[in-house]
Design an enzyme around this catalytic site. Structure first.
Site, PDB file in Angstrom:
ATOM      1  N   ARG A  97      22.515 -40.761 -28.404  1.00  0.00           N
ATOM      2  CA  ARG A  97      22.376 -41.066 -26.930  1.00  0.00           C
ATOM      3  C   ARG A  97      22.671 -42.673 -26.783  1.00  0.00           C
ATOM      4  O   ARG A  97      23.020 -43.125 -25.799  1.00  0.00           O
ATOM      5  CB  ARG A  97      21.164 -40.550 -26.111  1.00  0.00           C
ATOM      6  CG  ARG A  97      21.071 -39.043 -26.187  1.00  0.00           C
ATOM      7  CD  ARG A  97      19.686 -38.858 -25.869  1.00  0.00           C
ATOM      8  NE  ARG A  97      18.764 -38.963 -27.024  1.00  0.00           N
ATOM      9  CZ  ARG A  97      17.958 -38.380 -27.286  1.00  0.00           C
ATOM     10  NH1 ARG A  97      17.084 -37.695 -26.547  1.00  0.00           N
ATOM     11  NH2 ARG A  97      17.054 -38.654 -28.475  1.00  0.00           N
ATOM     12  N   SER A 134      14.027 -33.945 -24.972  1.00  0.00           N
ATOM     13  CA  SER A 134      12.688 -32.986 -24.804  1.00  0.00           C
ATOM     14  C   SER A 134      11.414 -33.838 -24.339  1.00  0.00           C
ATOM     15  O   SER A 134      10.709 -33.051 -23.396  1.00  0.00           O
ATOM     16  CB  SER A 134      12.366 -32.306 -26.234  1.00  0.00           C
ATOM     17  OG  SER A 134      13.784 -31.311 -26.556  1.00  0.00           O
TER      18      SER A 134
END
Ligand code: PNS
Length: 164
Positions: A97, A134
């Site tokens: 990311r 998450s």
């Protein structure tokens, strides 16, 4: 003689699976013949979701078009390189990311290559999913934020059914 299928492992805790994970799995399935989604866990540590539920959530969330190529399995207390050896995978696929992910992943990738020669393939995260993890999804949901579009529908339902 036909060459053996090119197989990779997409590893993670998947506690729970996000749309970022699924994007990486789908893209890995374009590069490799077979993808093993490896849910790695430590039985001594209680995650948010039990491992069986994590597996179900990944399985039910896989897009139809990759289902023939993807298997999902749990591995407890194991080195990732041993998982790769066991399933016959020559590569690990991970999403990145940004720079923080890269700094975290690079020594692990080098260590894994050092241990068995297995290579890591990094895929740049889809910019629309760069902020999705998450842990952030769980935190935002816990305090009443809307995580629609960041996780599959089954995960939304599973988050809503968590007892506070
Ligand atoms: O989703 P996560 O929590 O970022 O996944 C991290 C995971 C499970 C892929 C990583 O911790 C891992 O590979 N664990 C297995 C143990 C291992 O091989 N450790 C040495 C890595 S060099």
């Amino acid at each position: 003689m036909a060459s053996p299928p090119r197989r990779c492992v997409c590893p993670g805790s998947f506690d729970p699976v996000t749309n970022g994970h699924l994007d990486v799995v789908v893209r890995a399935a374009r590069i490799f013949d077979e993808v093993v989604v490896a849910v790695l866990h430590n039985p001594a540590k209680r995650g948010t979701f039990p491992v069986g539920q994590r597996l179900e959530l990944v399985e039910e969330s896989l897009p139809e078009r990759v289902r023939d190529q993807v298997t999902v399995a749990a591995f407890a207390d194991r080195l990732l390189v041993d998982v790769c050896r066991e399933v016959g995978a020559g590569a690990i696929v991970k999403g990145l990311r940004g720079g923080t992910d890269f700094a975290y992943e690079l020594p692990m990738a080098r260590m894994n290559t050092h241990l068995t020669g297995v290579e890591t393939v990094f895929l740049p995260a889809d910019p629309s999913l760069e902020h999705v993890s998450s842990s952030l999804v769980k935190e935002v949901h816990r305090y009443g934020g809307d995580v629609t579009g960041l996780v599959p529908d089954g995960v939304l339902r599973a988050l809503r059914s968590l007892t506070p």
